[in-house]
Design a protein around this motif. Sequence first.
Motif, PDB file in Angstrom:
ATOM      1  N   LYS A  86     -40.530  21.569  26.605  1.00 45.44           N
ATOM      2  CA  LYS A  86     -41.605  21.846  25.941  1.00 45.44           C
ATOM      3  C   LYS A  86     -41.800  23.185  25.157  1.00 45.44           C
ATOM      4  N   ILE A 129     -38.937  23.065  21.874  1.00 43.49           N
ATOM      5  CA  ILE A 129     -39.301  22.123  20.960  1.00 43.49           C
ATOM      6  C   ILE A 129     -40.591  21.684  20.560  1.00 43.49           C
ATOM      7  N   ALA A 188     -44.804  17.483  21.279  1.00 44.16           N
ATOM      8  CA  ALA A 188     -45.098  16.835  20.135  1.00 44.16           C
ATOM      9  C   ALA A 188     -43.797  16.292  19.689  1.00 44.16           C
ATOM     10  N   ASN A 189     -42.390  17.027  19.830  1.00 39.74           N
ATOM     11  CA  ASN A 189     -41.435  16.612  19.332  1.00 39.74           C
ATOM     12  C   ASN A 189     -40.340  15.879  20.462  1.00 39.74           C
ATOM     13  N   THR A 216     -38.829  13.226  22.432  1.00 41.41           N
ATOM     14  CA  THR A 216     -38.662  11.814  22.603  1.00 41.41           C
ATOM     15  C   THR A 216     -37.795  11.462  23.695  1.00 41.41           C
ATOM     16  N   THR A 221     -46.190   7.369  22.808  1.00 39.85           N
ATOM     17  CA  THR A 221     -45.185   8.277  22.725  1.00 39.85           C
ATOM     18  C   THR A 221     -44.383   8.614  23.926  1.00 39.85           C
TER      19      THR A 221
END
Length: 445
Positions: A192, A195, A198-199, A201, A322
């Motif tokens: 977190k 990066i 929200a980024n 994956t 997500t």
Amino acid sequence: MSSILIKSATIVNENKQFTADLLIRDGIIERIDGHIDVKADQEINAEGLHLLPGCIDDQVHFREPGLTHKGEIYTESRAAVAGGITSFMEMPNTVPNTLTQELLEQKYQIGAQKSLANYSFFMGASNDNLDEVLKTDTSKVCGIKVFMGSSTGNMLVDNPKTLEHLFAESPMLIATHCEDEATIKANLEHYKQLIGEANLTVKFHPKIRNVDACYLSSSMAVELAKKHNTRLHILHISTEKETHLFSNNIPLREKRITAEACVHHLWFSDEDYETKGNLIKWNPAIKSAEDRDGILKAVLDGRIDVIATDHAPHTTEEKAQTYMQAPSGGPLVQHALPAMLELYHQGKITLEQIAEKMAHNVATCFQIEKRGFIREGYWADMVLVNLNNPWTVSKENILYKCNWSPFEGTTFNSKVVHTIVSGKLAYQNGSLVEVGSGTRLTFER
């Protein structure tokens, strides 16, 4: 009494293959012989087909009660039977969590009413229900489930004193989910910060729930089991490193510590996140190709004892969220045996080893009464497969309530033709026989 005569099957059982007839009467295998000439209620011509003991899946999440928008005991047992799985053991992280004997018995009542496959349900452990755990009937319940890693509700057991007491006092097999929660939280926070949330994956999933998180927890469970001589079964091994915690020089009946591999950890690798995304987000995470190959090696040499699914359906809408929001787990029971038979076609495992790891050894590990083998006097749980009948997984032939599979688009060379559950023909040439075939598993303990 009902009877079924199977003619000219190639029987795969106890490290042998041979052609024979098999007579089932009133649920039990009455006779196995080169030629049986009797009149039966049903006769199946199995020439050119292989007859394997029905698969016993020691780890499924059928989502009932409380999460039935994802799956139900009826729908998921139906899919299991279509996939050649004749018995299952279901996990306690339903809603409410199965943490009392009363809630456990309610699940057995649902199984008796709805299940097309034979069934057993794990008693759940929490940080504060040891008294309930110790009431569990060892002859009628498959085991105690301990989440040594995050799960639903009140099921993370992270209190060291509780773990000590559980391992010291459990009257029966303890099955563990092993991931170290502190390591996972630290890794998540690291990425977190690196990066941004929200980024993140799904390709970060095996880095967050990494090898260290798995090994630290599994090795702790092994140490506790050795200390207290506990009957320990570690579920869904996902790393090559963990395989070295287990022995292959002790007969299975004498092992106090056993391990399970899951089909998705034997099939996929982290390279598949690119195309499959959250559909293959599982806990523990699918990791590297080296881990996948190392797990298969341990299955073949006997360090890992059984193969299961960790079938855990979610809706497509839930999986489409997500990475941080999408739940872990996926449906597998309908496609586990065809996937393992595909590995047979690739020369990676033998039919005899599939029967051993998906039936014989599960029955031995859990001391299941008169199941898991094709033997006279045993319950007739078996699956007839055609090894040369290619078919492709699609929405039209998926039976899971969630109606998706990580194998969609995959062509399997082998097809389940018939499945017999407790002596009843539960699946026949692509059609389910809608009868309550399933019987409660009992244990020789």
